[in-house]
Scaffold this motif. Structure first.
Motif: not given
Length: 259
Positions: A100-101, A164-167, A172-175, A202-203
Motif C-alpha cells: 500500500v502507498f 519507482g522501485l515499488f509496485r 490511497i491519495i489525499g487532496c 504504480l498501483s
C-alpha cells in the motif's frame, strides 16, 4: 442571540472553514434548521455566501488554496468524525499481504492507524506517519527526498526515484480539494501532486480520500481527475445530492463512525 449577530458569526465561520452544513449551524447556533435556511438565503442575497445542497460555502475568491494558505500538519491534527469515517472505509479495502502507498496529509493518519498492525507493506513519503509508527506490525518504508516541514513529507526527484522501485495493490491519495463539476482534484502545489500521480501509476487500484470540506475547496494546481480513481471515499456530515457525485464516489456518513 440577535439575528444580525448570528449572521455575522455564520459569515466568519464559513470564511474560515469553507463549508458549513445546515444541521451543524442549527446545532451550534441553537436555532432550527428552518431558521438557518432563512439565514443562508439572506446571506446569499447579500452576496456573502453561496447556498449549496445541505449548507453554505464561502465565496469563490476565498477557496483557491495555495501552499502558503494551508495549515501545517500539526495545526490540522485533531478529532474529525468525517475524516475518521472515510478512513474506516478506505482501510476496509486493504487485505493481509497487500502493498500500500499512503499519501501525506492528516487525512491519511486515521487510515495508517487502522492498518499499521496488519501484515501489510506500507510505503509513504509522510514523516508524520513515520513518527506515529513507534508500535507497528506492518513493514513500513519511508521515502527520502526534499523535506517540506509544513507538510512533514518528502518530495522532489529523489522521492520520485525511490518511489519507482515499488509496485502497489493500493494507492490511497489525499487532496486539498475536489471540484465535482469539473472532476478536478486539487493540490496546493506541484511537488506533492507529482508524488501522487507517480504513486497512482504504480498501483493496481487508486483510492481518493476526502472529507466534506474538501468538496468546497479549489487548490492551486490540478493534475488529477476524479475519473482516474477506482473509488472516491467521501466522509461527510450529510449526504450530498447524488446528481452532483461522480459514479465512483463512496459516501460515508459521519454517523457511521459514531456507531
Amino acid at each position: 442571540m440577535a439575528a444580525n449577530e448570528r449572521l455575522e458569526k455564520i459569515v466568519k465561520r464559513v470564511e474560515r472553514e469553507g463549508f458549513l452544513s445546515t444541521r451543524e449551524l442549527a446545532e451550534t447556533m441553537n436555532v432550527t434548521e428552518t431558521t438557518i435556511r432563512r439565514d443562508s438565503e439572506e446571506l446569499e442575497r447579500q452576496g456573502k455566501v453561496i447556498k449549496v445542497h445541505g449548507g453554505i460555502k464561502s465565496l469563490p475568491q476565498n477557496v483557491i488554496l495555495s501552499s502558503r494558505d494551508e495549515k501545517t500538519m500539526r495545526e490540522r491534527l485533531g478529532p474529525a468524525p468525517d475524516k475518521e469515517a472515510a478512513a474506516e472505509k478506505a482501510a476496509s479495502y486493504i487485505r493481509e499481504g497487500d502493498c500500500v502507498f499512503l499519501d501525506g496529509g492528516t487525512s491519511l493518519v486515521p487510515v495508517f492507524e487502522r492498518i499499521k498492525d496488519r501484515k501489510v507493506k506500507i510505503v509513504t513519503h509522510s514523516q508524520l506517519l513515520a513518527r506515529l509508527a513507534t508500535s507497528c506490525e506492518a513493514e513500513l518504508t519511508l521515502l527520502g527526498g526534499k523535506y517540506i516541514p509544513d507538510y512533514e513529507m518528502s518530495v522532489g526527484p529523489i522521492t520520485l526515484e525511490n518511489l519507482g522501485l515499488f509496485r502497489f495493490d493500493y494507492a490511497i491519495i489525499g487532496c486539498a480539494g475536489i471540484d465535482l463539476e469539473s472532476h478536478a482534484v486539487y493540490t496546493a502545489e506541484l511537488e506533492t501532486a507529482a508524488v501522487k500521480k507517480a504513486a497512482m501509476a504504480l498501483s493496481v487500484r487508486k483510492i481518493l480520500l476526502a472529507d466534506e470540506a474538501k468538496l468546497h475547496v479549489k487548490g492551486f494546481c490540478s493534475v488529477l481527475d476524479t475519473d482516474m480513481f477506482d473509488a472516491i471515499v467521501l466522509g461527510v456530515k450529510e449526504k450530498p445530492d447524488p446528481e452532483q457525485l461522480p459514479l465512483n464516489a463512496v459516501v460515508v456518513l459521519e454517523e457511521e463512525q459514531k456507531k
